[in-house]
Design a protein around this motif. Structure first.
Motif, mmCIF file in Angstrom:
data_model
loop_
_atom_site.group_PDB
_atom_site.id
_atom_site.type_symbol
_atom_site.label_atom_id
_atom_site.label_comp_id
_atom_site.label_asym_id
_atom_site.label_seq_id
_atom_site.Cartn_x
_atom_site.Cartn_y
_atom_site.Cartn_z
ATOM 1 N N UNK A 42 -28.727 12.989 -12.476
ATOM 2 C CA UNK A 42 -27.817 14.346 -12.853
ATOM 3 C C UNK A 42 -26.525 14.035 -13.182
ATOM 4 N N UNK A 43 -26.070 12.766 -13.498
ATOM 5 C CA UNK A 43 -24.723 12.622 -14.135
ATOM 6 C C UNK A 43 -24.451 13.577 -15.111
ATOM 7 N N UNK A 44 -25.365 14.010 -16.009
ATOM 8 C CA UNK A 44 -25.015 14.971 -17.224
ATOM 9 C C UNK A 44 -24.081 16.442 -16.685
ATOM 10 N N UNK A 45 -24.287 16.430 -15.338
ATOM 11 C CA UNK A 45 -23.689 17.560 -14.905
ATOM 12 C C UNK A 45 -22.139 17.406 -14.588
ATOM 13 N N UNK A 46 -21.736 16.407 -14.496
ATOM 14 C CA UNK A 46 -20.394 15.988 -13.815
ATOM 15 C C UNK A 46 -19.253 16.932 -14.622
ATOM 16 N N UNK A 47 -19.344 16.616 -16.054
ATOM 17 C CA UNK A 47 -18.259 17.210 -16.634
ATOM 18 C C UNK A 47 -18.325 18.728 -16.737
ATOM 19 N N UNK A 48 -19.131 19.357 -16.738
ATOM 20 C CA UNK A 48 -19.418 20.706 -16.730
ATOM 21 C C UNK A 48 -18.930 21.238 -15.454
#
Length: 293
Positions: A42-48
């Motif tokens: 779920x690292x794709x959520x970090x910047x968001x």
């Protein structure tokens, strides 16, 4: 309105296919430093997440913990590794032809060969996950800010109470300054009398001139006026709608500087005591402001 940089908020949501939990906590920091802890998938959520939080938080070291748990068994894709399967079959045929060994290999035997069948979990719907995390994050941030505002209200009351204490001491100093020339005249007469034992008569005009010079040298009227102005600004900022922690920090530095100047100018014991009391209250205000967003 003041907000503390220290806060905590947690939200948990149950959706049809997964449970989402968001936990936020923060401590003092000069800038806005946000870190997100979650599993690699779920690292794709970090910047968001960071972008969303920055719109609601201006300063502090903020740690966000994100947990997602699936409520159902994952869907799988099952594929045959065609190229590897062909290699196995060709080798079986080679053994039959080359060594005259009869083969009775079945389909189940072939499929049980290593890596012939490739099983992988189907990717999750990222848009759906993002929408669910945003909903949970919004609630966690709201609770987080409510706690910071509650602590900020307590800090606000304490700062304004201490500001009033400073104003009281400042007013006492002002009254002392108004009588400074008379004080210096009395002090000079007493000192001259002790030294000359009334053997020489000093003209009153000379005493007045010297007293005026000493009073002017030790005059702290400008410092008091500036401090009164700073205290008004302090109250306006604390009661204002916009959060200005850095401006408060600068203002306290200026008040402290004026207090030090007063302390270096005068030798009056009562004013010196007032300076010490003011510096004590300023330090307590400064400690509170260090935690203001």
């Amino acid at each position: 309105m003041l907000r503390s940089m220290t806060g905590y908020g947690k939200a948990e949501k149950e959706f049809a296919n997964r449970n989402v939990s968001v936990e936020i906590k923060s401590v003092n920091h000069r800038y806005c430093d946000i870190s997100v802890r979650t599993s690699r998938k779920y690292s794709f959520l970090e910047e968001h997440i960071k972008s969303k939080v920055r719109k609601k938080v201006r300063r502090g070291k903020i740690e966000i913990g994100l947990t997602l748990e699936s409520c159902k068994e994952p869907d799988f894709d099952v594929k045959i590794n065609d190229s590897l399967l062909k290699e196995y079959i060709e080798n079986f045929k080679y053994i039959e032809d080359e060594f005259a060994i009869q083969s009775d290999v079945s389909i189940s035997d072939v499929l049980s060969m290593p890596e012939v069948i490739i099983v992988s979990a189907k990717p999750e719907n990222e848009s759906e996950i993002l929408m669910q995390v945003e909903e949970c994050l919004e609630e966690a941030v709201e609770k987080f800010n409510q706690m910071r505002e509650k602590e900020g209200a307590s800090m606000e009351r304490d700062i304004l109470n201490r500001k009033e204490i400073v104003a009281v001491h400042l007013n006492k100093m002002k009254k002392k300054v108004e009588n400074s020339q008379e004080t210096y005249m009395k002090m000079l007469r007493e000192r001259i009398g002790e030294l000359l034992k009334d053997t020489v008569e000093i003209p009153e005009e000379k005493v007045l001139t010297e007293a005026a010079f000493l009073a002017d040298k030790a005059n702290i009227t400008e410092e008091i006026v500036r401090m009164e102005s700073h205290l008004i600004q302090l109250e306006d900022i604390v009661n204002g709608e916009e959060i200005q922690g850095r401006k408060l920090d600068f203002l306290i530095q200026e008040i402290n500087r004026e207090t030090n100047t007063i302390g270096s100018k005068v030798s009056n014991l009562d004013i010196t005591k007032g300076v010490i009391e003011i510096k004590s209250e300023i330090e307590k205000i400064r400690e509170q402001i260090q935690n203001v967003e």
